[in-house]
Design an enzyme around this catalytic site. Structure first.
Site, PDB file in Angstrom:
ATOM      1  N   THR A  15      17.192  98.060 -54.864  1.00 43.03           N
ATOM      2  CA  THR A  15      17.430  97.683 -53.459  1.00 43.03           C
ATOM      3  C   THR A  15      16.067  97.430 -52.804  1.00 43.03           C
ATOM      4  O   THR A  15      15.554  96.329 -52.880  1.00 43.03           O
ATOM      5  CB  THR A  15      18.247  98.738 -52.691  1.00 43.03           C
ATOM      6  OG1 THR A  15      17.612  99.999 -52.795  1.00 43.03           O
ATOM      7  CG2 THR A  15      19.664  98.821 -53.228  1.00 43.03           C
ATOM      8  N   LYS A  32      16.554 103.273 -60.297  1.00 43.97           N
ATOM      9  CA  LYS A  32      16.185 102.624 -59.048  1.00 43.97           C
ATOM     10  C   LYS A  32      15.988 103.726 -58.009  1.00 43.97           C
ATOM     11  O   LYS A  32      16.615 104.790 -58.064  1.00 43.97           O
ATOM     12  CB  LYS A  32      17.271 101.659 -58.590  1.00 43.97           C
ATOM     13  CG  LYS A  32      18.507 102.346 -58.092  1.00 43.97           C
ATOM     14  CD  LYS A  32      18.942 101.875 -56.731  1.00 43.97           C
ATOM     15  CE  LYS A  32      17.858 102.078 -55.743  1.00 43.97           C
ATOM     16  NZ  LYS A  32      18.284 101.989 -54.362  1.00 43.97           N
ATOM     17  N   THR A  89      19.104 104.919 -52.567  1.00 44.18           N
ATOM     18  CA  THR A  89      19.238 106.188 -53.254  1.00 44.18           C
ATOM     19  C   THR A  89      18.602 106.106 -54.616  1.00 44.18           C
ATOM     20  O   THR A  89      17.960 105.139 -54.966  1.00 44.18           O
ATOM     21  CB  THR A  89      20.729 106.503 -53.424  1.00 44.18           C
ATOM     22  OG1 THR A  89      20.854 107.685 -54.178  1.00 44.18           O
ATOM     23  CG2 THR A  89      21.428 105.394 -54.175  1.00 44.18           C
ATOM     24  N   GLU A 126       8.712 103.995 -50.569  1.00 43.15           N
ATOM     25  CA  GLU A 126       8.629 103.008 -49.488  1.00 43.15           C
ATOM     26  C   GLU A 126       7.325 103.125 -48.712  1.00 43.15           C
ATOM     27  O   GLU A 126       7.049 104.155 -48.113  1.00 43.15           O
ATOM     28  CB  GLU A 126       9.809 103.185 -48.538  1.00 43.15           C
ATOM     29  CG  GLU A 126      11.095 102.672 -49.147  1.00 43.15           C
ATOM     30  CD  GLU A 126      12.297 103.177 -48.390  1.00 43.15           C
ATOM     31  OE1 GLU A 126      12.125 104.009 -47.483  1.00 43.15           O
ATOM     32  OE2 GLU A 126      13.404 102.728 -48.719  1.00 43.15           O
ATOM     33  N   ASN A 141      12.081 101.228 -42.475  1.00 47.16           N
ATOM     34  CA  ASN A 141      13.288 101.956 -42.130  1.00 47.16           C
ATOM     35  C   ASN A 141      13.756 101.775 -40.695  1.00 47.16           C
ATOM     36  O   ASN A 141      14.812 102.283 -40.329  1.00 47.16           O
ATOM     37  CB  ASN A 141      13.105 103.445 -42.429  1.00 47.16           C
ATOM     38  CG  ASN A 141      13.250 103.709 -43.898  1.00 47.16           C
ATOM     39  OD1 ASN A 141      14.351 103.670 -44.421  1.00 47.16           O
ATOM     40  ND2 ASN A 141      12.138 103.918 -44.574  1.00 47.16           N
TER      41      ASN A 141
END
Lengths: 400, 400
Positions: free
Chosen positions: A150, A176, A187, A273, A395
């Protein structure tokens, strides 16, 4: 143990496929299938979140019998917080895939990742299944690893080879995970394959230990997903003498699977991230392993520690404050802190160290922080990453 | 109860002063003194961090007897993680101040806030004390509130007036707090004054309840400080009939102090580092208050929830996921979520609501999020703020 090329299709008898059915607006691949040509002993671990995706609920149910032959994965939609439809959809999709694969319904598992609270686009997915199955191939391990992504910036896979009494046995995995979004939520999904011949209980035990030592010891943002799933398939095609618990063969196998799991968990943290740095927090000489782990996790999740590292500022006071706030009854007057090998706090008080030296340590891509409690003999460690403005950006981006 | 002008010097007999001794490079005021012209009944609550500033340790020790007359505050240096020097310095500084104020040593408390791990610049502070005491005045309440600031963008004070059997009684407070830096570390300091005549045990109880209901129910970044201190002085100068526990007068006093504490805690959250929004998280109908509180706090500390609100994205899935990850055994199939008064999730599944309506709610400065567990009769709430790139910037800035 030898690292070999490839991912989940490196072990004998595993095929993988991927396709795009339109869940991801980008058009990137969003359906993936992992399939063993023969039945497998299987084991899995899943999120402990009380809010669970219907995909997780169905896989947990089907894994009770300890065998399966395939897993269907979609990325871009978590199949969570949608109500009873979640399990119904998961059943419908896996039934269709099972029929086309000539499997019993309960031999196929399902994992989902992506945005929460939106129904799965079942028709799109069903339309994609035929192409997905046609795509199944020994050479598609990497495409599988790519299709489950993702917000990941790189795909993550690894394979190793071990020798069990003269037979070559392979263990591989793809994961992932980079935080929790898509852009709203993602997740950790992990899929392991092995061609080992292994008893069900031995596989379960080895997998549990490996996950404990890897995925359970990393944190990116402290937010627990509704969809975390880690599943292993062992299809016996290596033809080795059966691996049983508490044997030398078991130890060799455990070593391999632990290595694979640790490497994959490391790749997740490195791809955190917005992350620019990989941080190892080691808490040593605690009264119990649990205490060491709690303190390490508390430090690893501290926004003040993580932003400090993002800023390259070697301010050990934040480490001390976070350790003290962990809820574990530590004796702060005995606590030492090291940045790399450099002692920066001794018995609760700062040590006079060249700031230039510390700045150099903090400029490196990988930073080790050691907290020595000098109160017992137990050690634990957590891997985490730094916390940058980019994390907030990723985010907080408005999702239309 | 009536809100009146002024801060900690609004009640009778309290003087405050501030000066700059050079701890803050900016030259802003960094020493503050709060002094009552008569002895006070006092109470305090402090950080539960196992790593505590020497200033905190000394104040806790001195507060045991339940009386004091002054508190000395420095901002810019936490007096923490420096070893035995911390308490020695705190003693030395307060002794000098006590001598000049004609007080016994143990009648003066101390609070510090700022960077961790650096010794207090004792000589600078000692040089500042004379000017600080000369500055003491009834009109310097606001200067006091300003001198205790670190990364706070506004000073925070409030005063109210109540009537106890015909006598006017005043309760006031000043706080600092906006996160945990300076730029490396800051904390919450709160100072309350009242001219009420009140029994020691009654004051202690009322203060404890007020702090529980206010400062203990806010969170900005989830990082607990080594220096949190909340102290109240009651100097009896209002001449009211003595307030005793479990009386009507006590209830009136408790109301006032709770109001002051809640308003001040609200001001802290509104001034949260980088914050653009005030968020109230209410968890209702839980089996116990503790369960409600744990879930509310978990949601309030979730980076994914806070970045989502920073981005103005009404993605209730993150609230559900965070509630489920709190460790409390909730039944997700019964859980409802509201944004403001709008039901967005019912019994664990999304409700069809106009996205425009939700976007409007998320554009407001104050956002209320309600999680209804429908499993009991207990409610709790936490106040928090959103999490912006600015927070990361403030906390990662390299400190020379």
């Amino acid at each position: 143990m030898k690292i070999i090329k490839g991912g989940v299709t490196a072990p004998k008898g595993f095929l993988a496929g991927s396709t795009s059915c339109g869940i991801k607006k980008s058009g990137k691949t969003d359906l993936a299938l992992l399939f063993s040509t023969t039945p497998c002993v299987t084991a899995g671990t899943f999120t402990t979140n009380r809010v669970k995706s219907g995909s997780v609920v169905l896989s947990i149910e089907r894994l009770k019998k300890g065998s399966a032959q395939a897993v269907f994965v979609n990325s871009g939609n978590a199949n969570c917080c949608v109500g009873k439809k979640e399990i119904k959809d998961a059943r419908e999709i896996t039934s269709l895939a099972a029929r086309k694969l000539n499997l019993k319904n309960d031999s196929i598992l399902i994992a989902s990742t992506g945005i929460i609270g939106r129904p799965l686009p079942v028709n799109k997915i069903k339309n994609g299944i035929k192409g997905l199955i046609q795509n199944l191939s020994k050479s598609n391990g990497t495409s599988f690893a790519k299709a489950i992504m993702t917000t990941d910036t790189v795909h993550k896979e690894i394979a190793v080879e071990i020798n069990i009494k003269g037979k070559v046995v392979k263990v591989a995995g793809a994961v992932k995970g980079a935080g929790m979004i898509c852009p709203n939520m993602a997740t950790m999904l992990a899929f392991f394959t092995t061609d080992a011949v292994i008893e069900k209980e031995a596989l379960k035990q080895a997998f549990k230990e490996s996950v404990y030592d890897s995925f359970n010891k990393i944190t990116i943002d402290g937010d627990m997903s509704t969809n975390d799933s880690a599943i292993i398939f062992a299809n016996s095609m290596a033809g080795n003498s059966v691996i049983k618990k508490n044997t030398r063969d078991y130890a060799i196998f455990l070593d391999a699977i632990k290595f694979v799991a640790k490497e994959l968990s490391r790749k997740i943290v490195l791809d955190g991230e917005g992350a620019t740095r990989f941080i190892e927090i080691i808490v040593k000489d605690a009264k119990t392993e649990n205490m060491a782990g709690s303190i390490a996790r508390h430090i690893a999740n501290s926004n003040l520690v993580k932003t400090m590292i993002a800023g390259g500022d070697p301010n050990w006071g934040r480490i001390a404050a976070s350790a003290g706030a962990s809820g574990v009854k530590i004796n702060s007057g005995r606590m030492d802190i090291y940045f790399g090998r450099v002692l920066v706090m001794k018995n609760g008080a700062g040590v006079n160290v060249s700031r230039m030296l510390l700045l150099d340590i903090f400029r490196k891509k990988e930073i080790k922080i050691v907290v020595d409690l000098k109160s017992g003999k137990y050690t634990d460690r957590i891997w985490t990453c730094d916390f940058t403005e980019e994390y907030v950006k990723i985010n907080s981006e408005y999702e239309a």
